[in-house]
Write a protein that holds these residues in place. Structure first.
Motif, PDB file in Angstrom:
ATOM      1  N   THR A 196     -34.577  -8.622 -18.669  1.00 41.88           N
ATOM      2  CA  THR A 196     -35.557  -9.103 -17.716  1.00 41.88           C
ATOM      3  C   THR A 196     -35.005  -9.105 -16.295  1.00 41.88           C
ATOM      4  O   THR A 196     -35.711  -8.779 -15.354  1.00 41.88           O
ATOM      5  CB  THR A 196     -35.996 -10.541 -18.077  1.00 41.88           C
ATOM      6  OG1 THR A 196     -36.428 -10.553 -19.421  1.00 41.88           O
ATOM      7  CG2 THR A 196     -37.094 -11.026 -17.183  1.00 41.88           C
ATOM      8  N   LEU A 232     -35.829 -12.174 -11.733  1.00 43.34           N
ATOM      9  CA  LEU A 232     -37.158 -12.448 -12.277  1.00 43.34           C
ATOM     10  C   LEU A 232     -37.164 -13.771 -13.038  1.00 43.34           C
ATOM     11  O   LEU A 232     -38.110 -14.557 -12.930  1.00 43.34           O
ATOM     12  CB  LEU A 232     -37.615 -11.309 -13.182  1.00 43.34           C
ATOM     13  CG  LEU A 232     -39.019 -11.424 -13.766  1.00 43.34           C
ATOM     14  CD1 LEU A 232     -40.047 -11.542 -12.643  1.00 43.34           C
ATOM     15  CD2 LEU A 232     -39.334 -10.226 -14.633  1.00 43.34           C
ATOM     16  N   SER A 246     -39.408 -16.989 -12.012  1.00 45.81           N
ATOM     17  CA  SER A 246     -40.284 -17.610 -13.001  1.00 45.81           C
ATOM     18  C   SER A 246     -39.975 -19.099 -13.140  1.00 45.81           C
ATOM     19  O   SER A 246     -40.875 -19.940 -13.171  1.00 45.81           O
ATOM     20  CB  SER A 246     -40.131 -16.899 -14.344  1.00 45.81           C
ATOM     21  OG  SER A 246     -40.867 -17.546 -15.336  1.00 45.81           O
ATOM     22  N   SER A 247     -38.701 -19.431 -13.203  1.00 42.65           N
ATOM     23  CA  SER A 247     -38.286 -20.825 -13.312  1.00 42.65           C
ATOM     24  C   SER A 247     -38.706 -21.611 -12.067  1.00 42.65           C
ATOM     25  O   SER A 247     -39.211 -22.732 -12.172  1.00 42.65           O
ATOM     26  CB  SER A 247     -36.774 -20.898 -13.490  1.00 42.65           C
ATOM     27  OG  SER A 247     -36.336 -22.235 -13.493  1.00 42.65           O
ATOM     28  N   ALA A 253     -41.203 -20.978 -10.096  1.00 42.49           N
ATOM     29  CA  ALA A 253     -42.659 -21.138 -10.121  1.00 42.49           C
ATOM     30  C   ALA A 253     -43.053 -22.290 -11.044  1.00 42.49           C
ATOM     31  O   ALA A 253     -43.915 -23.114 -10.696  1.00 42.49           O
ATOM     32  CB  ALA A 253     -43.335 -19.843 -10.561  1.00 42.49           C
ATOM     33  N   CYS A 254     -42.425 -22.362 -12.210  1.00 46.51           N
ATOM     34  CA  CYS A 254     -42.737 -23.458 -13.147  1.00 46.51           C
ATOM     35  C   CYS A 254     -42.359 -24.809 -12.559  1.00 46.51           C
ATOM     36  O   CYS A 254     -43.110 -25.779 -12.666  1.00 46.51           O
ATOM     37  CB  CYS A 254     -42.001 -23.246 -14.459  1.00 46.51           C
ATOM     38  SG  CYS A 254     -42.612 -21.866 -15.419  1.00 46.51           S
TER      39      CYS A 254
END
Length: 67
Positions: free
Chosen positions: A42, A46, A50-51, A53-54
């Motif tokens: 991945t 990225l 992603s982390s 954003a969460c």
């Protein structure tokens, strides 16, 4: 060290967190291993995006909401 003991005492004696799994550190290590295992395919950037954003939207969720 006192800070860590304060957190440990809080989680041990607080009614809200009293049912927290006692082997949470092992579970967190297992989750970290699983996430890092996906990084070669991945990509760490990225995964970090992603982390992030969460963690950003985490504060928009009401844990006390019934729906």
């Amino acid at each position: 060290m006192a800070h860590v003991y304060g957190h440990a005492d809080f989680f041990k004696n607080n009614l809200w967190f009293g049912k927290t799994n006692e082997i949470m550190m092992d579970e967190m290590a297992n989750h970290a291993t699983r996430v890092l295992a996906t990084s070669p395919g991945t990509g760490r950037m990225l995964l970090r995006a992603s982390s992030d954003a969460c963690l950003t939207i985490e504060h928009l969720i009401d844990p006390h909401s019934m729906s």
